[in-house]
Design a protein around this motif. Structure first.
Motif, short mmCIF file in Angstrom:
data_model
loop_
_atom_site.label_atom_id
_atom_site.label_comp_id
_atom_site.label_asym_id
_atom_site.label_seq_id
_atom_site.Cartn_x
_atom_site.Cartn_y
_atom_site.Cartn_z
N ASP A 1 0.92 -1.17 -0.11
CA ASP A 1 -0.04 -0.05 0.16
C ASP A 1 0.82 1.09 -0.02
N ARG A 2 0.32 2.39 0.01
CA ARG A 2 1.05 3.85 -0.34
C ARG A 2 2.07 4.07 0.86
N LYS A 3 1.48 3.61 2.12
CA LYS A 3 2.35 3.80 3.54
C LYS A 3 3.58 2.91 3.23
N ALA A 4 3.39 1.69 2.97
CA ALA A 4 4.51 0.74 2.98
C ALA A 4 5.67 0.99 1.72
N ALA A 5 4.94 1.59 0.87
CA ALA A 5 5.60 2.09 -0.40
C ALA A 5 6.55 3.10 0.04
N ASP A 6 5.86 4.27 0.73
CA ASP A 6 6.79 5.24 1.06
C ASP A 6 7.95 5.09 2.13
N GLU A 7 7.87 3.82 2.78
CA GLU A 7 8.89 3.61 3.79
C GLU A 7 10.04 2.38 3.25
N CYS A 8 10.08 2.45 1.82
CA CYS A 8 10.93 1.65 1.04
C CYS A 8 12.11 2.64 0.47
N LEU A 9 13.43 1.94 0.77
CA LEU A 9 14.44 2.25 0.23
C LEU A 9 15.25 1.35 -0.67
N ARG A 10 15.95 1.71 -1.57
CA ARG A 10 16.32 0.69 -2.69
C ARG A 10 18.04 0.81 -2.47
#
Ligand code: PLP
Length: 379
Positions: A336-345
């Motif tokens: 979801d959007r919140k999870a995506a906003d907490e991701c770093l590559r």
């Protein structure tokens, strides 16, 4: 640790580029002696690239990068098809393609293409059941990337190409993140079209290629002098092609990615212990050896990056950073959007060291606890 965005050119590549700029600057389409010299240097570079890909030099179109190659593959095949009496109009693209594929498909939809998207599972791998159900007898072209730039997932390209051919469809793969990290063998993959870019494998920016199997009709997308067999007008970037060939040769000579994989695992384990709770979004298997996309639970990735400015990594894909939309790849994988906003590559290269990884773990752990404490304070 942001090598999927771009890579540092190797010294030998810089030297090859400079040498070619000095000696072979003439227009390779010119009939005079200097032009013919540039042409023969270009042909040698193309032969060298073709050797590494397992194709013929005449099947390569030198472009300005993978964005152009992807545009040329999709639009070139579609437009050429429109000259047939009963053209196929169906184009399938995976949901996790680079924007240069997804947006070209949308442009073609406006020109009469029937575009459908192929789903991926939670590890970013193509759903083969969905693919089989959407691959119909009227499919013209399927575009599935070999390796994803954001999470690193690898696709079963040979299988996709074989299924495409069973219904008479063309298969295109964007191998921009694969080439230079793992061997490509076009004969084994069986794809009809392949895109790549030099700057992802320690080559220069502004040069890429499209492999288009002999016999495929391709309408040129840049009109002009009819260069490169009428497939791409414009004076060819001969020094760029020379440097691309050198970068590919260097990648083949230094093919040890196990140590990069070990560094990636060190980073994951270190962060799990000291910056947790974190979640591994990149698949553990069938993944680019250098790529690790992590979710730092409860920590906004932009805030984390701002608190650790010495760490070069990427929130989602650098190519779509101009917009604030969550990564379409992560959304397609079910985040979801919140999870995506907490991701770093994190995307490593062969130049990264153990010391850098350990330093990064320390800095990120401190930044994580700082951001989490700020969030708690605000709450
Ligand atoms: N395709 C993929 C998978 C990419 O990762 C990128 C760049 O990030 C591109 C295409 C575009 O490449 P270029 O910068 O050469 O246009």
């Amino acid at each position: 640790m942001d090598n999927n965005a771009t890579t540092q050119p190797r010294q030998e590549v810089i030297e090859a580029l400079a040498e070619a700029e000095a000696c072979c600057w003439a227009n390779s389409a010119s009939p005079h002696r200097l032009g013919q010299k540039a042409k023969s240097v270009l042909n040698r570079a193309k032969q060298s690239i073709a050797f590494h890909l397992g194709c013929r030099a005449g099947e390569l179109v030198i472009t300005s990068g993978a964005t152009e190659a992807n545009n040329l593959a999709l639009a070139g095949v579609f437009e050429a098809e429109m000259f047939r009496r009963q053209p196929r109009r169906r184009i399938l693209v995976s949901t996790i393609e680079h924007p240069s594929v997804l947006e070209t498909a949308e442009v073609l939809r406006a020109r009469g293409a029937v575009v459908d998207h192929l789903e991926v599972d939670s590890s970013g791998r193509l759903s083969l059941a969905d693919f089989r159900s959407k691959l119909t007898q009227d499919t013209l072209l399927v575009s599935v990337m070999a390796a994803n730039n954001e999470v690193g997932s690898l696709q079963p390209i040979a299988h996709v190409a074989e299924a495409c051919h069973q219904v008479g469809a063309y298969c295109h793969t964007d191998a921009t993140q694969w080439l230079g990290r793992m061997p490509v063998n076009l004969a084994e993959w069986g794809v009809d079209l392949l895109s790549a870019s030099a700057h992802k494998l320690h080559g220069p920016k502004g040069v890429g290629l499209l492999f288009a199997r002999a016999g495929i009709s391709l309408s040129e997308q840049q009109h002009g002098g009819g260069h490169q067999g009428g497939k791409r007008s414009g004076t060819v970037n001969v020094p760029g092609a020379v440097a691309f060939a050198r970068a590919l040769q260097a990648a083949a000579d230094q093919s040890d990615w196990d140590s990069v994989k070990a560094l990636r695992e060190r980073l994951f384990e270190g962060l799990s212990k000291s910056a947790g709770p974190i979640e591994r979004i990149s698949p553990e298997d069938d993944c680019l050896p250098n790529t690790l996309l992590l979710r730092f639970n409860g920590v906004d990735a932009e805030a984390l990056m701002a608190s650790a400015p010495s760490i070069c990594c990427s929130p989602g894909s650098a190519c779509s950073n101009a917009t604030l939309l969550p990564s379409h790849v992560l959304i397609a994988m079910g985040l979801d959007r919140k999870a995506a906003d907490e991701c770093l590559r994190f995307s490593l290269s062969q130049a990264n060291t153990t010391e850098e990884i350990d330093q990064a773990i320390k800095i990120l752990a401190e930044a994580c606890s700082y951001v989490r404490s700020m969030i708690q304070e605000a709450a």
